[in-house]
Scaffold this motif. Sequence first.
Motif, PDB file in Angstrom:
ATOM      1  N   LEU A 268       0.801  -1.219   0.000  1.00 19.42           N
ATOM      2  CA  LEU A 268       0.000   0.000   0.000  1.00 19.42           C
ATOM      3  C   LEU A 268       0.840   1.278   0.000  1.00 19.42           C
ATOM      4  O   LEU A 268       0.286   2.372   0.049  1.00 19.42           O
ATOM      5  CB  LEU A 268      -0.943   0.004   1.212  1.00 19.42           C
ATOM      6  CG  LEU A 268      -1.987  -1.123   1.244  1.00 19.42           C
ATOM      7  CD1 LEU A 268      -2.888  -0.971   2.470  1.00 19.42           C
ATOM      8  CD2 LEU A 268      -2.820  -1.137  -0.034  1.00 19.42           C
ATOM      9  N   SER A 269       2.159   1.129  -0.088  1.00 21.80           N
ATOM     10  CA  SER A 269       3.024   2.301  -0.104  1.00 21.80           C
ATOM     11  C   SER A 269       3.014   3.007  -1.448  1.00 21.80           C
ATOM     12  O   SER A 269       3.423   4.167  -1.545  1.00 21.80           O
ATOM     13  CB  SER A 269       4.464   1.887   0.220  1.00 21.80           C
ATOM     14  OG  SER A 269       5.025   1.128  -0.860  1.00 21.80           O
ATOM     15  N   GLY A 270       2.573   2.300  -2.497  1.00 15.52           N
ATOM     16  CA  GLY A 270       2.570   2.885  -3.837  1.00 15.52           C
ATOM     17  C   GLY A 270       3.877   2.721  -4.575  1.00 15.52           C
ATOM     18  O   GLY A 270       4.042   3.269  -5.673  1.00 15.52           O
ATOM     19  N   ALA A 271       4.804   1.953  -4.004  1.00 17.81           N
ATOM     20  CA  ALA A 271       6.128   1.809  -4.623  1.00 17.81           C
ATOM     21  C   ALA A 271       6.172   0.735  -5.700  1.00 17.81           C
ATOM     22  O   ALA A 271       7.153   0.651  -6.437  1.00 17.81           O
ATOM     23  CB  ALA A 271       7.162   1.496  -3.546  1.00 17.81           C
ATOM     24  N   LEU A 272       5.113  -0.088  -5.791  1.00 17.14           N
ATOM     25  CA  LEU A 272       5.140  -1.223  -6.704  1.00 17.14           C
ATOM     26  C   LEU A 272       4.113  -1.050  -7.820  1.00 17.14           C
ATOM     27  O   LEU A 272       3.103  -0.363  -7.636  1.00 17.14           O
ATOM     28  CB  LEU A 272       4.831  -2.518  -5.943  1.00 17.14           C
ATOM     29  CG  LEU A 272       5.752  -2.880  -4.778  1.00 17.14           C
ATOM     30  CD1 LEU A 272       5.215  -4.114  -4.057  1.00 17.14           C
ATOM     31  CD2 LEU A 272       7.167  -3.127  -5.282  1.00 17.14           C
ATOM     32  N   PRO A 273       4.328  -1.703  -8.964  1.00 14.91           N
ATOM     33  CA  PRO A 273       3.289  -1.732 -10.007  1.00 14.91           C
ATOM     34  C   PRO A 273       2.052  -2.466  -9.489  1.00 14.91           C
ATOM     35  O   PRO A 273       2.152  -3.297  -8.566  1.00 14.91           O
ATOM     36  CB  PRO A 273       3.952  -2.508 -11.158  1.00 14.91           C
ATOM     37  CG  PRO A 273       5.415  -2.489 -10.865  1.00 14.91           C
ATOM     38  CD  PRO A 273       5.544  -2.411  -9.374  1.00 14.91           C
ATOM     39  N   PRO A 274       0.878  -2.199 -10.045  1.00 11.62           N
ATOM     40  CA  PRO A 274      -0.356  -2.818  -9.554  1.00 11.62           C
ATOM     41  C   PRO A 274      -0.311  -4.342  -9.484  1.00 11.62           C
ATOM     42  O   PRO A 274      -0.794  -4.927  -8.505  1.00 11.62           O
ATOM     43  CB  PRO A 274      -1.416  -2.331 -10.548  1.00 11.62           C
ATOM     44  CG  PRO A 274      -0.891  -1.017 -11.018  1.00 11.62           C
ATOM     45  CD  PRO A 274       0.594  -1.178 -11.082  1.00 11.62           C
ATOM     46  N   ALA A 275       0.246  -5.011 -10.492  1.00 13.92           N
ATOM     47  CA  ALA A 275       0.266  -6.477 -10.488  1.00 13.92           C
ATOM     48  C   ALA A 275       1.087  -7.008  -9.311  1.00 13.92           C
ATOM     49  O   ALA A 275       0.693  -7.972  -8.645  1.00 13.92           O
ATOM     50  CB  ALA A 275       0.825  -7.000 -11.813  1.00 13.92           C
ATOM     51  N   GLU A 276       2.227  -6.374  -9.032  1.00 16.40           N
ATOM     52  CA  GLU A 276       3.049  -6.805  -7.901  1.00 16.40           C
ATOM     53  C   GLU A 276       2.372  -6.467  -6.582  1.00 16.40           C
ATOM     54  O   GLU A 276       2.477  -7.212  -5.595  1.00 16.40           O
ATOM     55  CB  GLU A 276       4.427  -6.161  -7.983  1.00 16.40           C
ATOM     56  CG  GLU A 276       5.264  -6.647  -9.158  1.00 16.40           C
ATOM     57  CD  GLU A 276       6.647  -6.019  -9.178  1.00 16.40           C
ATOM     58  OE1 GLU A 276       7.178  -5.695  -8.092  1.00 16.40           O
ATOM     59  OE2 GLU A 276       7.199  -5.827 -10.277  1.00 16.40           O
ATOM     60  N   THR A 277       1.684  -5.329  -6.556  1.00 20.67           N
ATOM     61  CA  THR A 277       0.931  -4.956  -5.353  1.00 20.67           C
ATOM     62  C   THR A 277      -0.107  -6.019  -5.025  1.00 20.67           C
ATOM     63  O   THR A 277      -0.227  -6.455  -3.872  1.00 20.67           O
ATOM     64  CB  THR A 277       0.238  -3.596  -5.565  1.00 20.67           C
ATOM     65  OG1 THR A 277       1.219  -2.595  -5.779  1.00 20.67           O
ATOM     66  CG2 THR A 277      -0.618  -3.220  -4.364  1.00 20.67           C
ATOM     67  N   LEU A 278      -0.857  -6.461  -6.046  1.00 17.06           N
ATOM     68  CA  LEU A 278      -1.881  -7.482  -5.823  1.00 17.06           C
ATOM     69  C   LEU A 278      -1.269  -8.787  -5.357  1.00 17.06           C
ATOM     70  O   LEU A 278      -1.804  -9.435  -4.449  1.00 17.06           O
ATOM     71  CB  LEU A 278      -2.689  -7.701  -7.101  1.00 17.06           C
ATOM     72  CG  LEU A 278      -3.781  -8.774  -7.019  1.00 17.06           C
ATOM     73  CD1 LEU A 278      -4.797  -8.435  -5.922  1.00 17.06           C
ATOM     74  CD2 LEU A 278      -4.498  -8.928  -8.358  1.00 17.06           C
ATOM     75  N   GLU A 279      -0.164  -9.188  -5.937  1.00 12.95           N
ATOM     76  CA  GLU A 279       0.464 -10.452  -5.526  1.00 12.95           C
ATOM     77  C   GLU A 279       0.927 -10.391  -4.076  1.00 12.95           C
ATOM     78  O   GLU A 279       0.800 -11.366  -3.326  1.00 12.95           O
ATOM     79  CB  GLU A 279       1.633 -10.784  -6.457  1.00 12.95           C
ATOM     80  CG  GLU A 279       1.201 -11.296  -7.813  1.00 12.95           C
ATOM     81  CD  GLU A 279       0.233 -12.471  -7.712  1.00 12.95           C
ATOM     82  OE1 GLU A 279       0.555 -13.451  -7.013  1.00 12.95           O
ATOM     83  OE2 GLU A 279      -0.858 -12.390  -8.304  1.00 12.95           O
ATOM     84  N   LEU A 280       1.464  -9.252  -3.663  1.00 10.27           N
ATOM     85  CA  LEU A 280       1.916  -9.107  -2.285  1.00 10.27           C
ATOM     86  C   LEU A 280       0.720  -9.118  -1.330  1.00 10.27           C
ATOM     87  O   LEU A 280       0.767  -9.754  -0.254  1.00 10.27           O
ATOM     88  CB  LEU A 280       2.707  -7.809  -2.142  1.00 10.27           C
ATOM     89  CG  LEU A 280       3.689  -7.702  -0.962  1.00 10.27           C
ATOM     90  CD1 LEU A 280       4.665  -8.869  -0.959  1.00 10.27           C
ATOM     91  CD2 LEU A 280       4.457  -6.377  -1.042  1.00 10.27           C
ATOM     92  N   LEU A 281      -0.353  -8.451  -1.719  1.00 13.90           N
ATOM     93  CA  LEU A 281      -1.564  -8.478  -0.892  1.00 13.90           C
ATOM     94  C   LEU A 281      -2.169  -9.872  -0.857  1.00 13.90           C
ATOM     95  O   LEU A 281      -2.672 -10.318   0.189  1.00 13.90           O
ATOM     96  CB  LEU A 281      -2.585  -7.474  -1.432  1.00 13.90           C
ATOM     97  CG  LEU A 281      -2.222  -6.001  -1.299  1.00 13.90           C
ATOM     98  CD1 LEU A 281      -3.276  -5.134  -1.982  1.00 13.90           C
ATOM     99  CD2 LEU A 281      -2.079  -5.603   0.168  1.00 13.90           C
TER     100      LEU A 281
END
Length: 333
Positions: A268-281
């Motif tokens: 949720l920091s905004g440092a990652l692309p959306p696809a990587e953000t979703l995978e981490l979540l």
Amino acid sequence: MTGTMSEALRTDDPAEAIRDALARRRSGSGDRFGELTHYAMAVPGKLLRPLMVVASAEAVGGAADTALPAAVAVEHLHVASLVHDDIIDGDDLRRGRPSVHARYGVADAIVTGDALLFDLFTAVAECVAPPRVVVAVVAEFARAGGDLCRGQVLEAAMVSPGGTRPGSGLEDYLDVAAFKTGALFRAACRAGALLGGGSAEQVDLLGDYGHHTGVAFQMYDDLLPYLAAGASGKPDLSDAANLRPTWPVLLAHREGGPEHREAVETALSGALPPAETLELLRFAVTDSGALEAARRGARERSHRAQACLRGLPGTAAVARLTGIAEIAVDRDR
């Protein structure tokens, strides 16, 4: 128009009657404006909110056909909010096809949403009911519309720099869910109960049922990106791309271990692309056990909704409302 609606609702399928009434409202205009509004309304979902209007009228002992114009109205308000939400979120897909702004552009999409909002008042005006009841129904929908806007502002504050941190966001989340989703479910049920001639106590009970059902619906909706690809009918990356702290994500942060909290905060920091953000979540939600905890929370809220229906006279309608509360947390039904 009203007489036609009354005849339509004498079928055995209220959803079919509502779909027919919605289709008739969009017919007869071949210009671009008609094309825009027709496109926005052409693929109705489960029609839960309109069905709740009709069932609430019957649950208090009223006639279903008196509530059909209000059922049409609430779907206009719902779709208008989706058209505007898609613009705000930058979502190019809605119900499995291009969103209105993706197909026609942002300017025309804004106008389309606005037009649907105005048309809901025309629909309510067609209700055959005492003027004071019609005015009360208008007030319910107007209040719900204001709550939708308030919820959008609160949600934006949660995801803005310096906004709510995941560790303290569950109460904020529940406020957003109550305003953005619960409010329209509440208004649908209160409007139906008013048009059905319900007592003040019955109107309040059905309003509480709608509120809890709406919150349960939103809780479960937030699970969809973690359950099956494309289950929500909009991009799975939407919440991740908008850095939205949803119900299962907040639970993962609260109930998970240090690695899960770190994953949520990094995502949720905004440092990652959306696809990587979703995978981490997805890792945080599934590995922490938050997915099942989120399911339980949604089901508990659905049970609270169903408890509000006890003692209402319309047995068949109460059964339908019970089914809607169950569908809210199980979209495969």
